[in-house]
Structures are given as C-alpha cells and as structure tokens.
Design a protein around this motif. Structure first.
Motif, PDB file in Angstrom:
ATOM      1  N   LYS A  75       9.976  -0.870  -0.140  1.00 23.03           N
ATOM      2  CA  LYS A  75       9.938  -1.506  -1.207  1.00 23.03           C
ATOM      3  C   LYS A  75       8.845  -2.743  -0.708  1.00 23.03           C
ATOM      4  O   LYS A  75       9.062  -3.183   0.317  1.00 23.03           O
ATOM      5  N   ALA A  76       8.348  -3.372  -2.023  1.00 24.19           N
ATOM      6  CA  ALA A  76       7.254  -4.244  -1.504  1.00 24.19           C
ATOM      7  C   ALA A  76       7.656  -5.600  -1.182  1.00 24.19           C
ATOM      8  O   ALA A  76       7.322  -5.993   0.024  1.00 24.19           O
TER       9      ALA A  76
ATOM     10  N   LEU B 157       0.805  -1.160   0.054  1.00 25.00           N
ATOM     11  CA  LEU B 157       0.109   0.021  -0.047  1.00 25.00           C
ATOM     12  C   LEU B 157       0.825   1.169  -0.031  1.00 25.00           C
ATOM     13  O   LEU B 157       0.706   2.219  -0.922  1.00 25.00           O
ATOM     14  N   VAL B 158       1.830   1.483   0.942  1.00 26.85           N
ATOM     15  CA  VAL B 158       2.597   2.629   1.007  1.00 26.85           C
ATOM     16  C   VAL B 158       3.797   2.216   0.210  1.00 26.85           C
ATOM     17  O   VAL B 158       4.494   3.130  -0.411  1.00 26.85           O
ATOM     18  N   SER B 159       4.433   0.945   0.231  1.00 26.37           N
ATOM     19  CA  SER B 159       5.957   0.526  -0.083  1.00 26.37           C
ATOM     20  C   SER B 159       5.764   0.940  -1.517  1.00 26.37           C
ATOM     21  O   SER B 159       6.691   1.496  -2.329  1.00 26.37           O
ATOM     22  N   ARG B 160       4.801   0.471  -2.458  1.00 30.29           N
ATOM     23  CA  ARG B 160       4.713   0.639  -3.746  1.00 30.29           C
ATOM     24  C   ARG B 160       4.366   1.900  -4.170  1.00 30.29           C
ATOM     25  O   ARG B 160       5.249   2.473  -5.137  1.00 30.29           O
ATOM     26  N   GLU B 161       3.740   2.928  -3.488  1.00 30.12           N
ATOM     27  CA  GLU B 161       3.842   4.230  -3.928  1.00 30.12           C
ATOM     28  C   GLU B 161       5.082   5.001  -3.862  1.00 30.12           C
ATOM     29  O   GLU B 161       5.586   5.495  -4.855  1.00 30.12           O
TER      30      GLU B 161
ATOM     31  N   GLY C  87       1.440  -5.176   7.468  1.00 33.46           N
ATOM     32  CA  GLY C  87       1.864  -4.817   5.875  1.00 33.46           C
ATOM     33  C   GLY C  87       2.282  -3.477   5.730  1.00 33.46           C
ATOM     34  O   GLY C  87       3.039  -2.932   5.328  1.00 33.46           O
ATOM     35  N   VAL C  88       1.028  -2.673   6.028  1.00 30.86           N
ATOM     36  CA  VAL C  88       1.307  -1.433   5.930  1.00 30.86           C
ATOM     37  C   VAL C  88       2.354  -0.627   6.481  1.00 30.86           C
ATOM     38  O   VAL C  88       2.963   0.073   6.110  1.00 30.86           O
TER      39      VAL C  88
ATOM     40  N   GLY D 102       8.222  -9.658   3.445  1.00 34.93           N
ATOM     41  CA  GLY D 102       9.099 -10.522   4.303  1.00 34.93           C
ATOM     42  C   GLY D 102       8.798 -10.237   5.734  1.00 34.93           C
ATOM     43  O   GLY D 102       8.608 -11.236   6.338  1.00 34.93           O
ATOM     44  N   ALA D 103       8.787  -8.899   6.022  1.00 28.48           N
ATOM     45  CA  ALA D 103       8.850  -8.526   7.310  1.00 28.48           C
ATOM     46  C   ALA D 103       7.086  -8.930   7.765  1.00 28.48           C
ATOM     47  O   ALA D 103       7.231  -9.413   8.910  1.00 28.48           O
ATOM     48  N   THR D 104       6.291  -8.747   6.968  1.00 24.99           N
ATOM     49  CA  THR D 104       4.908  -9.114   7.256  1.00 24.99           C
ATOM     50  C   THR D 104       4.772 -10.572   7.560  1.00 24.99           C
ATOM     51  O   THR D 104       3.994 -11.064   8.752  1.00 24.99           O
TER      52      THR D 104
END
Lengths: 323, 297, 138
Positions: free
Chosen positions: A193-194, A100-104, A184-185, A199-201
């Motif tokens: 980065k996504a 959501l944020v990482s791709r932006e 995830g967010v 991975g962290a999620t």
C-alpha cells in the motif's frame, strides 16, 4: 511497455515539471539578485583578496569586511530556506518511488498488467528504468541549479562544504534522489500500500542521510590537521575563501590528549595559564580542504547511487517473486 | 482429448491457513467449465494459480503442459479477467486496447476488441471510470478475447452486474466460444446463470474439490430418492449417498447411481444442478458461537 | 426462420427444449423442408447458452432424420412432421383412455396413476439417454 509507462505517469510527470519550474522561478531570480548585489558591493574584488590569504591578516580592508557582512546578512536567509530544499529528493522518492509498485498492487491492476504478454522482470525493468531516468534528469537540473544559486554565498564564507550546504547543491542531490526513489520502490514491494511505503521511505531516507552525513562523510578521505599554539595568534582558522570543511576541533595538551573538545582557545603570549589549559597545550583542528569539495561530492553521490542500484535489484527480485 | 489444465495435489497457503488444498483436477479442452463454491472456497486462489499470479505451496499446476508462473510463453494463450475487473481507471477503452497490443506480441488482434466494443456501443474515448459496471466488464472481456486465447479464465465476471448487463456479458461470451472454441473456466457463486452456459462443473468448498464432471454425466448419474425411512441397507443402483435427511417415517436421499432404481419403494426425481452443488457444499455441523454472543446455548 | 425461446424453470433440459421447439415448428408448418435453422452460433449467443447444447440439439434432429447439416453453410430441414405419427398416436390414445377408465374404476386417483406409470415406465422401458455425446471443437 515504454508507451504504457509514459501513459501511466504522464500527468504526474507534468505536475513534477511544473513544480520544478516553480522552484526555478523562485530560485533563479534570487540567484540573479545575489550576483547583482554582490557586484554592487564590490565583493568579487574582496573574494580575490581573500584568495590571496589577505583575509586572515589585518591587511584585509574594512570595506571588504563590511561588504561581506552586509551581503551575508542580507542573503543568509537563502541558506536557511535552502534547507527546505533538502527535502526535495525525499519528496521525489515519496511520490515517484513509493507508489510505483504499491499502487499497482493496491488497486489490483497488477492482475491486469502481469497477465498480459510481458514478464514481470521486464515490466519492472522498464518502469523502474524510465522513472529512474526521469528523476535523474530532474535531480541534475535541480542540483546544478541550486549550486549556481549558492555560488555567491559560498565564495564569501558560507562554506559549500558545510553541512546542509553540501547536501543541497552539486551532484549529491542526484544520488539522494535516486536513493529515495529506490527506497520508495523497494518499500512498495514490501508493503503493498502506498501510505506505509511512503512512511518507510521517509524513515529510511532520513536515517540514512543523517548517519552518512555525520559519520561517513568526514572520513571519505583522510582529513588534514592544523595546529596552532594556544598562546599567540590564537584559534586555528580556516580561510573561508577556500570553503574548507571543519571536521573536528579541540584543544589538546602537550601529550596529545584532548582537554577541551569542540573548542579553541587563544591568549596573548604573555600569560602563563590560558583558558584552563596548561603549558604546551595547542589548538588542534581536523578539516577537509575546500579543494576536495567535488571529490567528496563524487564519492557521496557514487555511494548513494550504488545503494540505489542495489535496492532496485532487490525490488525487481521481489516483484518477480510476489505471490 | 487434450487436457488444457491439470492440477495435482495443488495447494496454497496464506500464513497458517490453506486457501486451497489437495486440488486435483483435469479440465478437458473445449469446455465451458464452471468453478462454483461459496465465498472463500478457494476459487480465486485456484484461478490465480492457473494464471501464474500465485506460486503453489504444494503440488503442481500445468496449463498446456507448462507451469504458468511468470511464463511469457503461456501468457499470450491465456485470457484472464480478475474479480472486480481491474482496469486502469483513467485510461480510455481505446487506450487499453493500445496497451494490449503493446504488451501482447503474437496472437493479439486489436480488431477483435474493437469490433466487439463497437457492436456493444461502448465509447472508445471515455475514461473507464466513467463507464458503467457492465461496460467495464465488457471492456475487460474484450481485452481478454483480443488475445485470441486458448483458455479463458474469468473470476466472478458477472457477480456485480445487473441482470441485463449479466445477460449481455454471457451472450458475448457464448458468441465468442461458438466462434473460437476457446476453453473457458469461469468462477461464480451465483448458480442461476451457470446451468445454461456450462457443460463442465468443478465444485469447491473450504479449499477442497468436492465434485467435478461433465454436466450431462452429473445430471444423468445423480438422483433424488424419496421413500420410507431408510435404515442404511444398500439400495440396488445406488453407489453413494451424498446427502440424506430423515423424518420418523420418510427418507429423502440424494444419491449417485450407476443404473436404474428399480425398487418401487423409492420415488425418483431428477436433480437440478443447483441441488447437486448445494448437496456437496453442505459442511459438517456448524459450531455455535453462543458464548461469544453472550446468549444461552 | 424460427426463433428459440427457453423456459428457465422447465424440468426439461435446454437441448431438449430446442429439439421440441423445432419439432413443434415442423408439426405446425412454421418450418418447411429446405428452410435453414438458425445458425448454431447465433442461437448460442442470443440465448446465452453453451454452443455444445445447440450442437447436441441439432445432432439429435439430424439423427432422427429431420434435418441435415451442411458444413460451412448451415443446418437445413429435410422433412416435415405434419401428420407423421398422428395415426399411431390415435390408436395409443384410445387404448390409454380405456386403461385410464379401468384404473379409475379400480379406485386409483390421478396421483396414484402417475406414480404407477412412473415406476412401471422405469422398470419396463430402457433409460432414455441423450443420443450424442461428442463435443464441438471450434
């Protein structure tokens, strides 16, 4: 902002709904088949008998025992396949939350959208809110759907309170899904980065779920205790029709110390020593009564939702401070 | 005259490196200003500080008197096109204009964008990823102009465009400036286009401001002198020697002047903007990396 | 209406080129009194040059009395240049030819002459400055 969120994610939403439909198309026929089979074997009648406590006595008709055996053997696989469903909340978190944020930021469009006339806080609130609402509805549908499917099995002994069963039905998937999305967010605001965010999620989700299920869940309410003497009728038994949750079982000596952990022993009243334990030893079992199922579901869901809200608040704060 | 942008001691650090340092400048209203410098000089950092995408680590920046970070009052007044013109790839230009109208209450005028793009022949319903680089740049510019901004910030807007697209972009930009009098700050590491377009110059190198000023003043005040080997004595009319090179008999100096050079020993030449900028970009000696390459020094 | 052309390689500044082209057009009769010059906005756009540059050029012409700006309408030619300073130029020209012959006889080459003219020009005549520094403000 609402229009923008919709337009950005409409394709993803479509695919997700298709996925949900596919899942339903697999699960619903199975649920119907189970109910059909259950009725054909006469199980509802047996369940009624179990409920009256007949299960534990020798009065319980063999016919019922056979029917139940047959039924559980036939459909046990559903329970095992159902384990895969445990990953659905995590997948939703991975594909809706992490990018959501990482791709932006990764694609640089934050330099477009954060320099229009909308504040970052508002951008984050609407985006997270709408995605949260969508995944909430998804998880409600999915959680209750799985509940419905599992009911015939849980009635005959696959306790819905047991590990894995508990996690895949009812309202807890709602909590897990919102939690996964929130993780995830937030991960997306830390790693821009996504892939690292995903991975962290995965890591955080699995770690949290495992620890909470093993260490927190047994203690949401004080467990009840059941004791039976070693000599005599034998192991403390829980009525499967009640769907109780076995927390801990052991054999304790007369003083109360555990002499055999995670075991129960039973011998006829005539022997002097039984299973290596001395006189006065007794079987001890800690459990949560099946009637508490929904209470536990609510507590666990509440905890996960509360954590999710906290993580989202942190994510919003991070978004506003990204520099 | 009102100053659109003021920075004082502005600095931004990434880990241990200062991308921008001690930046103090003032951009007057109505100018088309060029922000020049090599890659890594700090141009993008400066622009991002001005638009509020970054927060300063030192000093301050004020646009129209206010701090720009996450400032929704200022954002509608500033148009911004980031490097590589980021756009949502699967949106169509028409959808991007809709997005602009939803996110920008206030001075937004969709027709400004629509008219521009119609005139340029850009199809409204083709996804952005199917447009050419030049078309994308025009879309991004149209979106920025539709805000009817008082300040327009462009980060290397023509760097990746072919010559025709570059020209069309600058034409569109100049037409817009002529119509609205918007102040423009555009960064570039290509000097060629800038002389005709810009009337104010800011030269950055290694994170520091090297030169600022009106292009006319700069051209009038700097000269190139050629003459016999110079020993360092002051030359009447010269206030500063920016760059000098010597042979055994001759010196060539790039100087700042405050009056005519009357000494007949010196031949004066006008300085192009390009020479002037380059003279301010020359670094102190480059240190060779011979050991790393494994060659004799 | 005339159309401007810019020589990117010329040492002459952009605004000066515009001024010179207008004057040239006036000299050869391409522009006549009463005709309109191209709108500043259009010149800026088609040549991709700063609008202030066009403004400066038109102002310079206005100061020299060649054109007149009417706000909201455009810039119009006031008088032509055909034959204006030609008479003066004829005299100066003759003097110059004489001087050049003398310089040549004294042994100066063309480059010597140019260098001499350059330094003497700077020392004798006041520095030429652009006549107008004000900015357009929208």
């Amino acid at each position: 902002m609402i229009w923008l969120t919709w337009r950005q994610h409409r394709q993803q939403a479509l695919f997700t709904l298709i996925g949900l439909a596919v899942l339903a198309a697999l699960i619903v026929p199975i649920g119907l088949a189970m109910r059909h089979s259950s009725t054909a074997l006469g199980i509802p009648h047996c369940v009624k008998l179990m409920g009256d406590g007949a299960y534990l006595s020798s009065d319980f008709p063999d016919k019922c025992n056979n029917a139940i055996s047959q039924f559980t053997n036939q459909y046990n696989i559903v329970n095992m396949v159902g384990v895969l469903l445990l990953f659905v909340p995590m997948l939703i978190g991975l594909f809706w939350g992490a990018p959501l944020v990482s791709r932006e930021i990764d694609e640089g469009t934050h330099r477009l959208v954060w320099t229009q006339g909308v504040s970052r806080g508002r951008w984050a609130l609407v985006k997270f809110g709408l995605v949260g609402a969508f995944t909430l509805v998804l998880s409600i549908a999915y959680g209750l759907g799985v509940s419905w499917t599992m009911t015939p099995l849980s009635q005959v002994g696959i306790s819905r309170f047991a590990y894995l069963s508990f996690d895949m039905q009812g309202i807890v998937p709602i909590g897990y899904t919102l939690f996964a999305v929130a993780v995830g967010v937030l991960a997306g605001t830390i790693w821009h980065k996504a892939l690292p965010a995903m991975g962290a999620t995965i890591a955080v989700f699995i770690a949290t779920r495992v620890t909470s299920a093993l260490y927190a869940r047994p203690h949401y309410m004080s467990p009840k205790v059941l004791t039976r003497p070693v000599l005599g009728p034998g192991a403390a038994e829980l009525n499967p029709a009640h769907g109780d949750f076995r927390v801990h079982e052991a054999v304790r000596d007369a003083a109360g110390k555990i002499v055999q952990d995670n075991a129960q022993v039973g011998c006829p009243p005539t022997v002097t020593k039984c299973g290596g334990v001395g006189k006065g030893a007794y079987n001890w079992m800690q459990y949560q009564p099946g009637g508490r199922f929904w209470a536990f579901q609510s507590i666990e869901t509440g905890i996960f939702i509360a954590i999710a809200l906290l993580l989202i608040a942190l994510a919003i704060r991070r978004v506003r401070r990204i520099s | 005259m009102e100053s659109v942008l003021d920075t004082s001691g502005l600095g931004k650090r990434y880990k241990k490196n200062w991308a921008l340092r001690d930046c103090t400048l003032s951009l007057p209203s109505g100018r088309v200003a060029a922000l020049v410098g090599p890659n890594g000089a700090g141009k993008t950092t400066l622009l991002h500080l001005v638009i509020g995408l970054l927060r300063p680590d030192a000093g301050g920046v004020r646009v129209f008197g206010e701090s720009p970070h996450d400032n929704t009052k200022l954002l509608p007044r500033i148009g911004f096109v980031a490097q590589d013109t980021p756009l949502y790839r699967d949106f169509t230009p028409s959808e991007l204009v809709t997005m602009g109208s939803k996110l920008n209450r206030g001075n937004w005028d969709s027709d400004v964008a629509r008219n521009r793009l119609a005139q340029l022949g850009i199809p409204p319903d083709r996804a952005v990823r199917k447009l050419s680089g030049g078309q994308r740049a025009q879309v991004a510019l149209a979106l920025a102009l539709a805000k009817r901004p008082d300040l327009l910030l462009l980060d290397e807007p023509v760097a990746s465009l072919d010559p025709l697209a570059r020209r069309e972009f600058l034409q569109a930009l100049m037409g817009s400036v002529a119509d609205t009098g918007t102040t423009v700050l555009l960064s570039s590491h290509l000097l060629g286009d800038l002389e005709r377009v810009c009337d104010y110059m800011i030269v950055l190198n290694s994170g520091r401001v090297r030169l600022t000023g009106d292009v006319d003043d700069l051209r009038a005040n700097y000269r190139q002198l050629v003459g016999p080997r110079h020993d360092g004595a002051p030359i009447p009319g010269v206030t500063e020697i920016v760059r000098q090179s010597h042979t055994d008999r001759q010196s060539t100096l790039l100087v700042k002047t405050d009056g005519p050079i009357t000494d007949p020993a010196w031949t004066t030449h006008d300085v192009t903007l390009e020479d002037l900028i380059l003279a301010h970009l020359v670094e102190t000696e480059i240190r060779g990396t011979h050991t790393a390459w494994g060659v004799p020094a | 209406m005339i159309e401007f052309v810019l020589d990117g390689r010329s040492k002459v500044s952009t605004y000066m080129q515009l001024v010179q082209q207008v004057k040239q057009a006036l000299r050869v009769g391409m522009l006549e009194p009463g005709e309109q010059l191209p709108r500043m906005r259009d010149v800026a756009q088609s040549l991709a040059i700063n609008p202030n540059t066009v403004l400066k050029a038109y102002r310079e012409l206005e100061i020299e009395g060649l054109v007149e700006g009417r706000p909201g309408v455009g810039t119009f030619v006031l008088r032509s240049l055909a034959g204006d300073s030609l008479s003066h130029q004829a005299e100066l020209r003759t003097d110059l030819v004489d001087w050049l012959r003398r310089a040549q006889e004294a042994g100066l080459t063309s480059e010597d002459i140019v260098a001499l003219v350059d330094t003497t020009l700077r020392a004798t005549l006041p520095q030429e400055k652009p006549s107008n520094q004000t900015r357009v403000s929208g």
